[in-house]
Design an enzyme around this catalytic site. Structure first.
Site, PDB file in Angstrom:
ATOM      1  N   HIS A  20       0.833  -1.200   0.000  1.00 30.77           N
ATOM      2  CA  HIS A  20       0.000   0.000   0.000  1.00 30.77           C
ATOM      3  C   HIS A  20       0.871   1.254   0.000  1.00 30.77           C
ATOM      4  O   HIS A  20       0.629   2.187  -0.765  1.00 30.77           O
ATOM      5  CB  HIS A  20      -0.909  -0.001   1.228  1.00 30.77           C
ATOM      6  N   ASP A 122      -5.884   5.613   1.018  1.00 28.12           N
ATOM      7  CA  ASP A 122      -6.117   4.178   0.894  1.00 28.12           C
ATOM      8  C   ASP A 122      -7.507   3.861   1.431  1.00 28.12           C
ATOM      9  O   ASP A 122      -7.972   4.470   2.401  1.00 28.12           O
ATOM     10  CB  ASP A 122      -5.043   3.423   1.697  1.00 28.12           C
ATOM     11  N   SER A 145      -6.231  -0.463  -3.392  1.00 30.18           N
ATOM     12  CA  SER A 145      -4.899  -1.009  -3.658  1.00 30.18           C
ATOM     13  C   SER A 145      -4.947  -2.381  -4.309  1.00 30.18           C
ATOM     14  O   SER A 145      -3.906  -3.001  -4.534  1.00 30.18           O
ATOM     15  CB  SER A 145      -4.110  -1.111  -2.344  1.00 30.18           C
ATOM     16  N   ALA A 338      14.679  -7.483  -1.967  1.00 28.22           N
ATOM     17  CA  ALA A 338      15.162  -7.605  -3.345  1.00 28.22           C
ATOM     18  C   ALA A 338      14.607  -6.478  -4.214  1.00 28.22           C
ATOM     19  O   ALA A 338      13.477  -6.019  -4.003  1.00 28.22           O
ATOM     20  CB  ALA A 338      14.740  -8.953  -3.928  1.00 28.22           C
ATOM     21  N   HIS A 355       2.868 -14.603  -4.919  1.00 26.00           N
ATOM     22  CA  HIS A 355       1.682 -14.676  -4.065  1.00 26.00           C
ATOM     23  C   HIS A 355       0.498 -13.954  -4.687  1.00 26.00           C
ATOM     24  O   HIS A 355      -0.628 -14.084  -4.207  1.00 26.00           O
ATOM     25  CB  HIS A 355       1.996 -14.062  -2.700  1.00 26.00           C
ATOM     26  N   GLU A 363       3.427  -4.889 -11.315  1.00 29.32           N
ATOM     27  CA  GLU A 363       4.834  -4.807 -11.692  1.00 29.32           C
ATOM     28  C   GLU A 363       5.187  -5.885 -12.703  1.00 29.32           C
ATOM     29  O   GLU A 363       5.908  -5.638 -13.685  1.00 29.32           O
ATOM     30  CB  GLU A 363       5.716  -4.929 -10.445  1.00 29.32           C
ATOM     31  N   ASP A 379      -6.653 -10.482  -0.908  1.00 26.72           N
ATOM     32  CA  ASP A 379      -7.192 -10.403  -2.264  1.00 26.72           C
ATOM     33  C   ASP A 379      -6.491 -11.347  -3.227  1.00 26.72           C
ATOM     34  O   ASP A 379      -6.906 -11.497  -4.381  1.00 26.72           O
ATOM     35  CB  ASP A 379      -7.066  -8.971  -2.788  1.00 26.72           C
ATOM     36  N   GLN A 380      -5.419 -11.981  -2.772  1.00 29.62           N
ATOM     37  CA  GLN A 380      -4.546 -12.752  -3.666  1.00 29.62           C
ATOM     38  C   GLN A 380      -5.240 -13.919  -4.375  1.00 29.62           C
ATOM     39  O   GLN A 380      -4.986 -14.135  -5.583  1.00 29.62           O
ATOM     40  CB  GLN A 380      -3.323 -13.232  -2.882  1.00 29.62           C
TER      41      GLN A 380
END
Length: 462
Positions: A20, A122, A145, A338, A355, A363, A379-380
């Site tokens: 977020h 948000d 988001s 990373a 995930h 991205e 939400d995944q």
């Protein structure tokens, strides 16, 4: 870019979780590019987190973003529990409610010197900014988001299905059972009650990705006349990684030595912890796949990511004995944060085992990389269905219905090989590349997302 809007100020109010914080900091850069001053609100801890981890651009180079760091009560920062995702972050989330007072003071001060103050918050910070309704020259816009697909389904179900939709759209959609803890569901419910004062919705997506679901969200039964804008992707489509004066992460140097489209990137985001048994199966599965890989193996974020973490060594003790020596030349394990955007952008990266958090999805899409979907919570699971069933730019590693089952090394290796070696995988990679190209074009001059952003800025500058 338009001329300086001396009478317009924008305030960003992000939720204090990495996916977020990151998205609204990227949006701050986009709006600041119109020479509009942007004020980014949070605690010193979470503002530092957002700036430390931002990728693709340097927030120090953007003079039009002003960070406001407010004090909140201290909170517990317990270690994550693989069996109860997000529960360890609930104290942090609850403490964020104390930002309401400082935000209201900032809003009052800025509204006294500007013709209009626009608050972009948000959806999970709606109660914090509810005082905007009492300021005559201020208006608020809610930022979701997550995907438009996920938001539409949530609102449609909450409104008791106000109109019929295609059966095909529903047949693969998982239930929300097991997605959220009771505490987090309560937080969502309370925050959504405060959205009624907003003037519009903002999404980090674009029409090339989610046109059908944006159209459904725009229907009167759902929108109730509220305007919406799809302004994504927020993240840069070209990063600073090619700047030779800038230090690069060691994994990027390793990627430089690999063949194009030959590496699987494995990362499950900032809120996921795996059990010891699952780490073992994943380690063996990656090895068995006979594909090159970069694996980000780290514990989930605590509420305070800068606090000492003694769990890092514990995670690495879970790997098979001699594992890192065995995979030398084939794989690389990253133990720290990373540079995900730069890894996905690299020409050697061919796939992303993820995930399916929406920030990671956007991205990956932007960088033309297909996803091996392994949803963990929130939400995944529904994002995973969007990617694999509707957009067809990914393959499922684990379905939500079997969320309690251990994913075997054989299943992991098979999914990777299917993406990398099969005809179906080849078609998925082609579709991901095509969608990535379309999304990149959308942010170029006169592209659909560029025009959408122009439209939003014109609207708030009216």
């Amino acid at each position: 870019m338009s001329s300086f809007h001396s009478q317009l100020i924008v305030i960003m109010v992000p939720f204090p979780a990495q996916g977020h914080l990151n998205q609204l900091l990227h949006l701050s850069r986009l709006i600041s590019s119109y020479n509009i001053p942007v004020h980014y609100v949070g605690t010193s801890l979470h503002n530092r987190q957002a700036r430390t981890r931002v990728q693709g651009w340097d927030p120090k180079s953007i003079s039009g973003i002003y960070f406001h760091e407010f004090n909140v009560p201290s909170f517990a920062s317990p270690p994550p529990d693989p069996g109860s995702p997000l529960t360890h972050l609930q104290p942090c989330f609850d403490t964020a409610q104390h930002l309401r007072g400082p935000f209201a003071t900032l809003l009052k001060n800025l509204s006294s010197v500007a013709k209009r103050v626009v608050v972009i918050h948000d959806s999970l910070m709606s109660s914090v900014v509810q005082d905007v309704g009492s300021v005559k020259n201020a208006e608020a816009y809610v930022f979701h988001s997550v995907s438009a697909f996920t938001v539409f389904l949530h609102l449609w179900e909450e409104m008791e299905r106000p109109f019929p939709i295609s059966v095909d759209m529903l047949k693969d959609v998982p239930s929300l059972e097991g997605c959220f803890s009771a505490e987090f569901k309560n937080l969502i419910s309370n925050e959504y009650k405060c959205i009624k004062f907003d003037s519009g919705r903002i999404f980090n997506t674009c029409r090339f990705i989610e046109a059908p679901f944006l159209d459904l969200l725009g229907r009167q039964e759902i929108s109730k006349g509220m305007k919406q804008w799809a302004l994504g992707p927020f993240n840069p489509v070209v990063t600073l990684s090619q700047n030779k004066c800038r230090s690069r992460h060691g994994c990027l140097e390793w990627l430089d030595k690999q063949a194009p489209d030959s590496v699987i990137y494995v990362s499950f985001g900032s809120t996921t912890s795996l059990t010891e048994n699952q780490i073992l199966e994943l380690a063996v599965g990656l090895d068995k796949s006979n594909q090159k890989f970069i694996w980000v193996l780290r514990e989930a974020d605590k509420g305070d990511i800068f606090a000492e973490n003694d769990q890092i060594s514990q995670i690495f003790s879970m790997l098979p004995k001699g594992y890192e020596e065995k995979i030398k030349g084939k794989g690389m394990i990253v133990r720290d944060w990373a540079p995900q955007l730069e890894i996905l952008e690299h020409s050697s990266t061919a796939g992303f085992m993820s995930h399916c958090g929406w920030n990671s999805c956007m991205e990956s899409i932007t960088m033309r990389v297909p996803i091996l979907a392994w949803p963990m919570h929130s939400d995944q699971p529904r994002n995973a269905v969007l990617l694999t069933k509707f957009l067809k730019i990914g393959l499922a590693v684990k379905n939500w219905a079997s969320r309690k089952d251990l994913v075997s090394a054989e299943t992991i290796a098979s999914a990777i090989q299917k993406l990398m070696e099969s005809e179906e995988g080849s078609e998925i990679r082609k579709r991901a590349a095509k969608m990535g190209d379309d999304v990149r074009k959308s942010v170029a001059d006169k592209g659909v997302s560029c025009l959408e952003l122009d439209s939003f800025v014109a609207h708030i500058s009216r």
